[in-house]
Scaffold this motif. Structure first.
Motif, short mmCIF file in Angstrom:
data_model
loop_
_atom_site.label_atom_id
_atom_site.label_comp_id
_atom_site.label_asym_id
_atom_site.label_seq_id
_atom_site.Cartn_x
_atom_site.Cartn_y
_atom_site.Cartn_z
N LEU A 1 0.86 -1.20 0.00
CA LEU A 1 0.00 0.00 0.00
C LEU A 1 0.89 1.24 0.00
O LEU A 1 0.97 1.98 0.99
CB LEU A 1 -0.92 -0.02 1.22
CG LEU A 1 -1.92 -1.19 1.24
CD1 LEU A 1 -2.43 -1.43 2.64
CD2 LEU A 1 -3.07 -0.90 0.28
N ASP B 1 0.70 4.14 -1.11
CA ASP B 1 0.10 5.47 -0.93
C ASP B 1 -0.48 5.67 0.47
O ASP B 1 -0.97 6.76 0.80
CB ASP B 1 -1.00 5.70 -1.97
CG ASP B 1 -0.45 5.78 -3.39
OD1 ASP B 1 0.67 6.32 -3.55
OD2 ASP B 1 -1.12 5.29 -4.31
N ALA B 2 -0.45 4.63 1.28
CA ALA B 2 -1.04 4.73 2.62
C ALA B 2 -0.16 5.58 3.54
O ALA B 2 1.06 5.48 3.52
CB ALA B 2 -1.21 3.34 3.21
N SER C 1 -8.36 -1.30 -1.32
CA SER C 1 -7.19 -0.88 -2.11
C SER C 1 -6.53 -2.02 -2.87
O SER C 1 -5.74 -1.77 -3.78
CB SER C 1 -6.15 -0.24 -1.18
OG SER C 1 -6.68 0.87 -0.50
#
Length: 392
Positions: A258, A260-261, A285
């Motif tokens: 992830l 972009d987390a 996601s």
């Protein structure tokens, strides 16, 4: 047996060999290209899904692996992606740009092979296709190559037969044999841009075969953000292929599932939706099968509200740096290129000529210069071939 004399002999009718022959021929040199295959440009033909990812506009020396990271700078700087684009456009070949600077033919990779053959024709280059090379020797300033029922001699010999990747199209380690014959060192070749295999407990991930996700994959000091694909043998996809060039046996690869987390995202989700399961949060996601597997593996069953913040923080860290321990690769059979090859310490970065064997040159994949996925290796073929072709 027919005997012919030339100014230069090029071994290999791939991208680098054809570019070199065309450049030298157009300078008035008498050149012959010898290849055991019946037709030229086999790797070009199968590249890019048949549309040839012929260069990358972002080509720079730091996108290439080599024992000498500076070696490729000279050739790449003197023959650029724009130079090749100009050549493509002069031949009326339509092209388009995909992601990350990758350029492809609109129609067929056969257009690139035809273009190179036309360039060779302009330089009156001779060809000997379907000729197995039975002997290479050097005496009195001349290289002699026995091939088929012919003998060719010349004061210059170019090794352009590539590496052993994709043996089904006839690729071998012949270039290294010739190099060693003349005393040139060879950096141990290994598969590159190749899928990785998983064993042990990680075979469970094979059950996700066919599932792909946009991730960041790291190996050594390199990191790539593109799709990763789970296969019935392990890991593949662009990001994995990129990382494979930097991976060594016994090392791990790290995957950020992830990328972009933001830090604390799981705890934040818990505060806003405590009754939602971890699997559901991940599924927002990631593909559902992957989300379910990851949730199970990190041991966070049930809803978010049932887990302490420190446990969620640990899960975040694990998902951001999930360590896989590949037990190998799918080998040269599935490798797009080869890392290693004829040592750059043996060659002039300006001319590609062997320092200790005047008249002997090595170009393209045969040399210890390996580019990233996405047209970089073709750009090295054009640039190194052009560099040698200017001085033959």
């Amino acid at each position: 047996m027919t005997i012919a004399t030339y100014d230069a002999i090029t071994l290999g009718a791939g991208g680098a060999g054809l570019m070199c022959a065309a450049a030298a021929g157009q300078r008035g040199r008498r050149v012959v290209v010898i290849d055991h295959a019946a037709d030229p440009g086999k790797k070009i033909l199968i590249s890019g899904g048949g549309r040839c990812n012929f260069t990358n506009v972002n080509s720079a020396a730091d996108r290439f692996l080599s024992a000498n990271p500076h070696f490729a700078k000279s050739a790449l700087g003197r023959y650029t992606p724009q130079d090749f684009i100009d050549l493509v456009e002069r031949h009326g070949i339509a092209w388009h740009e995909k992601t990350l600077g990758q350029l492809f033919c609109d129609q067929s990779s056969r257009q690139i092979v035809a273009m190179l053959m036309d360039e060779c024709a302009t330089g009156h280059v001779s060809f000997a296709f379907g000729h197995s090379i039975t002997a290479v020797s050097h005496a009195a300033g001349l290289f002699t190559v026995r091939h088929g029922d012919r003998i060719s001699t010349a004061p210059s010999l170019v090794i352009a037969t590539g590496g052993p990747s994709i043996p089904k199209i006839g690729a071998t380690g012949f270039a290294y044999d010739v190099a060693r014959q003349f005393g040139l060192k060879v950096v141990e070749p290994r598969p590159a841009l190749v899928p990785l295999t998983l064993g042990g407990e990680e075979v469970l991930f094979r059950e996700l075969s066919g599932v792909a996700a946009d991730v960041v994959v790291s190996a050594g000091k390199a990191a790539f953000r593109e799709a990763a694909l789970f296969t019935h043998r392990g890991l593949s996809g662009p990001s994995i292929l990129q990382a494979s060039s930097y991976w060594r046996h016994g090392e791990r690869v790290s995957v950020d599932f992830l990328p972009d987390a933001k830090r604390g995202w799981l705890s934040a989700a818990k505060r806003t939706s405590p009754s939602v399961s971890v699997k559901a949060v991940l599924g927002a996601s990631l593909p559902s099968r992957l989300a379910e597997t990851l949730a199970d593996r990190i041991g966070l069953a049930g809803d978010l509200g049932s887990h302490r913040d420190d446990a969620l923080a640990r899960a975040e860290r694990q998902l951001a740096a999930w360590h896989f321990h590949p037990n190998g690769t799918e080998g040269f059979a599935k490798a797009e290129v080869t890392v290693g090859g004829i040592s750059t310490a043996e060659l002039s970065s300006q001319t590609m000529e062997a320092r200790r064997v005047p008249g002997l040159y090595a170009i393209g994949e045969a040399v210890d210069v390996t580019g990233w996925l996405g047209g970089y290796n073709f750009q090295w073929a054009w640039a190194s071939g052009w560099a040698a072709g200017q001085v033959l």
